[in-house]
Design an enzyme around this catalytic site. Sequence first.
Site, PDB file in Angstrom:
ATOM      1  N   GLY A 232       1.200   3.952   4.632  1.00  0.00           N
ATOM      2  CA  GLY A 232       2.379   3.282   3.891  1.00  0.00           C
ATOM      3  C   GLY A 232       2.983   4.070   3.016  1.00  0.00           C
ATOM      4  O   GLY A 232       4.208   4.186   2.997  1.00  0.00           O
TER       5      GLY A 232
ATOM      6  N   GLY B  68       0.636  -1.181  -0.097  1.00  0.00           N
ATOM      7  CA  GLY B  68       0.035   0.095  -0.042  1.00  0.00           C
ATOM      8  C   GLY B  68       0.650   1.205   0.044  1.00  0.00           C
ATOM      9  O   GLY B  68       1.956   1.190   0.689  1.00  0.00           O
ATOM     10  N   ALA B  69       0.533   2.228  -0.644  1.00  0.00           N
ATOM     11  CA  ALA B  69       1.236   3.414  -0.778  1.00  0.00           C
ATOM     12  C   ALA B  69       0.050   4.634  -0.713  1.00  0.00           C
ATOM     13  O   ALA B  69      -0.053   5.278  -1.463  1.00  0.00           O
ATOM     14  CB  ALA B  69       1.825   3.901  -2.090  1.00  0.00           C
ATOM     15  N   GLY B  70      -0.760   4.413   0.439  1.00  0.00           N
ATOM     16  CA  GLY B  70      -1.692   5.444   0.694  1.00  0.00           C
ATOM     17  C   GLY B  70      -1.111   6.381   1.773  1.00  0.00           C
ATOM     18  O   GLY B  70       0.171   6.649   2.060  1.00  0.00           O
ATOM     19  N   GLY B  71      -2.220   6.757   2.450  1.00  0.00           N
ATOM     20  CA  GLY B  71      -1.697   7.961   3.612  1.00  0.00           C
ATOM     21  C   GLY B  71      -0.680   7.253   4.637  1.00  0.00           C
ATOM     22  O   GLY B  71       0.431   8.190   4.622  1.00  0.00           O
TER      23      GLY B  71
ATOM     24  N   ASN C 173      -5.619   0.447  11.660  1.00  0.00           N
ATOM     25  CA  ASN C 173      -6.280   0.812  12.922  1.00  0.00           C
ATOM     26  C   ASN C 173      -7.263  -0.336  13.526  1.00  0.00           C
ATOM     27  O   ASN C 173      -7.509  -1.268  12.384  1.00  0.00           O
ATOM     28  CB  ASN C 173      -7.354   2.125  12.480  1.00  0.00           C
ATOM     29  CG  ASN C 173      -6.651   3.309  12.879  1.00  0.00           C
ATOM     30  OD1 ASN C 173      -5.835   3.248  13.810  1.00  0.00           O
ATOM     31  ND2 ASN C 173      -6.963   4.285  12.206  1.00  0.00           N
TER      32      ASN C 173
ATOM     33  N   LYS D 103      -4.684   2.993  21.676  1.00  0.00           N
ATOM     34  CA  LYS D 103      -5.081   3.736  20.439  1.00  0.00           C
ATOM     35  C   LYS D 103      -6.472   3.265  20.027  1.00  0.00           C
ATOM     36  O   LYS D 103      -7.003   4.283  19.462  1.00  0.00           O
ATOM     37  CB  LYS D 103      -3.823   3.210  19.409  1.00  0.00           C
ATOM     38  CG  LYS D 103      -4.572   3.795  18.114  1.00  0.00           C
ATOM     39  CD  LYS D 103      -3.695   4.342  16.976  1.00  0.00           C
ATOM     40  CE  LYS D 103      -4.392   5.265  16.082  1.00  0.00           C
ATOM     41  NZ  LYS D 103      -3.910   5.156  14.625  1.00  0.00           N
TER      42      LYS D 103
ATOM     43  N   GLU E 256     -13.975   1.988   7.374  1.00  0.00           N
ATOM     44  CA  GLU E 256     -13.852   0.847   8.095  1.00  0.00           C
ATOM     45  C   GLU E 256     -14.604   0.575   9.471  1.00  0.00           C
ATOM     46  O   GLU E 256     -14.236   0.639  10.518  1.00  0.00           O
ATOM     47  CB  GLU E 256     -12.341   0.890   8.667  1.00  0.00           C
ATOM     48  CG  GLU E 256     -11.195   0.896   7.606  1.00  0.00           C
ATOM     49  CD  GLU E 256      -9.796   1.165   8.063  1.00  0.00           C
ATOM     50  OE1 GLU E 256      -9.662   2.108   8.713  1.00  0.00           O
ATOM     51  OE2 GLU E 256      -8.961   0.371   8.198  1.00  0.00           O
TER      52      GLU E 256
HETATM   53  N1  LIG Z   1      -4.676   8.014   6.691  1.00  0.00           N
HETATM   54  C1  LIG Z   1      -4.581   8.254   8.316  1.00  0.00           C
HETATM   55  O1  LIG Z   1      -4.326   9.603   8.602  1.00  0.00           O
HETATM   56  C2  LIG Z   1      -4.571   7.073   9.093  1.00  0.00           C
HETATM   57  C3  LIG Z   1      -4.753   5.924   8.871  1.00  0.00           C
HETATM   58  N2  LIG Z   1      -4.700   4.856   9.830  1.00  0.00           N
HETATM   59  C4  LIG Z   1      -5.304   3.542   9.428  1.00  0.00           C
HETATM   60  O2  LIG Z   1      -4.078   3.182   8.500  1.00  0.00           O
HETATM   61  C5  LIG Z   1      -4.777   2.024   7.613  1.00  0.00           C
HETATM   62  C6  LIG Z   1      -4.360   2.592   6.290  1.00  0.00           C
HETATM   63  O3  LIG Z   1      -4.814   3.611   6.058  1.00  0.00           O
HETATM   64  P1  LIG Z   1      -4.571   4.627   4.747  1.00  0.00           P
HETATM   65  O4  LIG Z   1      -3.144   4.493   4.520  1.00  0.00           O
HETATM   66  O5  LIG Z   1      -5.264   6.024   5.114  1.00  0.00           O
HETATM   67  O6  LIG Z   1      -5.386   3.971   3.573  1.00  0.00           O
HETATM   68  P2  LIG Z   1      -5.200   4.424   1.973  1.00  0.00           P
HETATM   69  O7  LIG Z   1      -6.492   4.007   1.450  1.00  0.00           O
HETATM   70  O8  LIG Z   1      -4.761   5.794   1.962  1.00  0.00           O
HETATM   71  O9  LIG Z   1      -4.107   3.456   1.600  1.00  0.00           O
HETATM   72  C7  LIG Z   1      -4.223   1.850   1.395  1.00  0.00           C
HETATM   73  C8  LIG Z   1      -3.206   1.683   0.412  1.00  0.00           C
HETATM   74  O10 LIG Z   1      -3.497   0.061   0.283  1.00  0.00           O
HETATM   75  C9  LIG Z   1      -3.552  -0.436  -0.795  1.00  0.00           C
HETATM   76  N3  LIG Z   1      -4.075  -1.702  -1.085  1.00  0.00           N
HETATM   77  C10 LIG Z   1      -5.177  -2.376  -0.455  1.00  0.00           C
HETATM   78  N4  LIG Z   1      -5.424  -3.755  -0.892  1.00  0.00           N
HETATM   79  C11 LIG Z   1      -4.300  -3.741  -1.558  1.00  0.00           C
HETATM   80  C12 LIG Z   1      -3.743  -4.986  -2.459  1.00  0.00           C
HETATM   81  N5  LIG Z   1      -4.438  -6.167  -2.202  1.00  0.00           N
HETATM   82  N6  LIG Z   1      -2.692  -4.915  -2.882  1.00  0.00           N
HETATM   83  C13 LIG Z   1      -1.918  -3.878  -2.997  1.00  0.00           C
HETATM   84  N7  LIG Z   1      -2.359  -2.797  -2.383  1.00  0.00           N
HETATM   85  C14 LIG Z   1      -3.379  -2.585  -1.692  1.00  0.00           C
HETATM   86  C15 LIG Z   1      -4.510   0.752  -1.605  1.00  0.00           C
HETATM   87  O11 LIG Z   1      -4.136   0.342  -3.063  1.00  0.00           O
HETATM   88  P3  LIG Z   1      -5.098   1.107  -3.936  1.00  0.00           P
HETATM   89  O12 LIG Z   1      -4.586   2.613  -4.206  1.00  0.00           O
HETATM   90  O13 LIG Z   1      -4.799   0.295  -5.139  1.00  0.00           O
HETATM   91  O14 LIG Z   1      -6.606   1.279  -3.676  1.00  0.00           O
HETATM   92  C16 LIG Z   1      -3.823   1.910  -1.143  1.00  0.00           C
HETATM   93  O15 LIG Z   1      -2.586   2.363  -1.901  1.00  0.00           O
HETATM   94  C17 LIG Z   1      -6.102   1.978   7.843  1.00  0.00           C
HETATM   95  O16 LIG Z   1      -6.316   1.080   8.732  1.00  0.00           O
HETATM   96  C18 LIG Z   1      -6.446   3.356   8.730  1.00  0.00           C
HETATM   97  O17 LIG Z   1      -7.284   3.452   9.496  1.00  0.00           O
HETATM   98  C19 LIG Z   1      -4.226   4.991  10.938  1.00  0.00           C
HETATM   99  C20 LIG Z   1      -3.968   6.136  11.402  1.00  0.00           C
HETATM  100  C21 LIG Z   1      -4.058   7.595  10.473  1.00  0.00           C
HETATM  101  C1  LIG Z   2      -5.631   8.515  15.704  1.00  0.00           C
HETATM  102  C2  LIG Z   2      -6.031   9.006  14.657  1.00  0.00           C
HETATM  103  C3  LIG Z   2      -7.328  10.176  14.598  1.00  0.00           C
HETATM  104  C4  LIG Z   2      -4.925   9.787  14.189  1.00  0.00           C
HETATM  105  O1  LIG Z   2      -3.611   9.072  13.988  1.00  0.00           O
HETATM  106  C5  LIG Z   2      -6.328   8.159  13.524  1.00  0.00           C
HETATM  107  O2  LIG Z   2      -5.684   6.741  13.781  1.00  0.00           O
HETATM  108  C6  LIG Z   2      -7.042   8.163  12.306  1.00  0.00           C
HETATM  109  O3  LIG Z   2      -7.268   9.127  11.889  1.00  0.00           O
HETATM  110  O4  LIG Z   2      -7.498   7.294  11.748  1.00  0.00           O
END
Ligand SMILES: NC(=O)C1=CN([C@@H]2O[C@H](COP(=O)(O)OP(=O)(O)OC[C@H]3O[C@@H](n4cnc5c(N)ncnc54)[C@H](OP(=O)(O)O)[C@@H]3O)[C@@H](O)[C@H]2O)C=CC1
Ligand SMILES: CC(C)(CO)C(=O)C(=O)O
Length: 313
Positions: A12, A7-10, A107, A191, A274
Amino acid sequence: MRILVLGAGGTGGYFGGRLAASGADVSFLLRPVRAGRIRHDGLQIRSPLGDVLCRPQVLVATELAAVAARQPFDLILLSCKAYDLDSAMDAIAPAVGPATRILPILNGLRHYPLLDARFGAERVQGGLCFINATLNAQGEIVHLDPVARLSFGERDERPAGAGLQALSGMCTTAGIEHRLSPRIELDAWAKYAFLCSVAASTCLLRGSIGRILATEGGAAFLGGIYAECTAVAAAEGEVLPEPVRAAALAILLREGSSQTSSMYRDLVAGKDVEALQIVGDMVHRAVRAGLSVMRLDAAWIHLQSYMAQRQAG
Ligand SMILES: NC(=O)C1=CN([C@@H]2O[C@H](COP(=O)(O)OP(=O)(O)OC[C@H]3O[C@@H](n4cnc5c(N)ncnc54)[C@H](OP(=O)(O)O)[C@@H]3O)[C@@H](O)[C@H]2O)C=CC1
Ligand SMILES: CC(C)(CO)C(=O)C(=O)O
């Protein structure tokens, strides 16, 4: 140490990108659309802690087995949304060798038994992150405030193994605030109780913590929902220490706070949320413990209604 980030979202994208930019051996496992974009544009982080543009190795699922056979991965940082866990487990499976460890930073807690069942509990470490990050229309990682912290540790309070110690050193080199926790399961509950309170409240009441606190009854609602979450934690054997609860309440009761949650940002954008894995799971744990959690119930019903409307288009 060789790291694969799924994953390369927020999250990762932020933590993996910072590690890659500091010279760590980091590859990203992505789906084709995201992979194509990052191969073309690079991975751009926009952050109050400093912008970064890097060009990490990018793999898609069909390439993984051959790459992992040539050079096995030591650690897989799992950063998908919880509703993508099944597909993410399928995707990383070819890279999970005898010595590979998996560090989820999702999370909630619901992913642990699923990862344990699939890969073996001895491979799955405890992780969590604190950050507010999202993607913009250009696919860049936008880090919204200066908070960006990772915590990780061995579960069952085992001493940290060489892999997590190496990760700690790599985070130091990359300038990532982190904690190698001796009690990651307590930290994960701390958390979860906090995050679930923020996510449930901001989604149900449709606004930031500051906006909720400015209403009649808002402070009592926030304090009450946090008490519901900590009661569930206690029923499951994790009594959160007073300083942990005080720190969480200080954030939940900070007037004027712009704090929301990643779930709220997704909900406002009309995206999948989620809900089951965070709020629903807390409610289900409360039901099993015989606890009454009226505020969480309301948020869970609200989120189910949101998801039903979303599915109906
Ligand atoms: N964003 C935040 O501020 C915070 C998020 N979190 C938690 O972190 C976790 C991740 O969140 P976040 O990073 O925001 O999510 P995002 O949706 O921004 O990123 C998730 C990434 O995972 C990839 N992905 C999902 N399934 C696959 C797969 N099968 N193969 C390859 N890549 C895959 C997605 O790909 P694709 O682009 O192709 O969909 C996307 O790049 C969640 O549980 C969230 O609750 C925790 C704290 C803060
Ligand atoms: C605790 C908080 C609010 C920030 O890290 C979070 O995990 C989220 O936004 O998913």
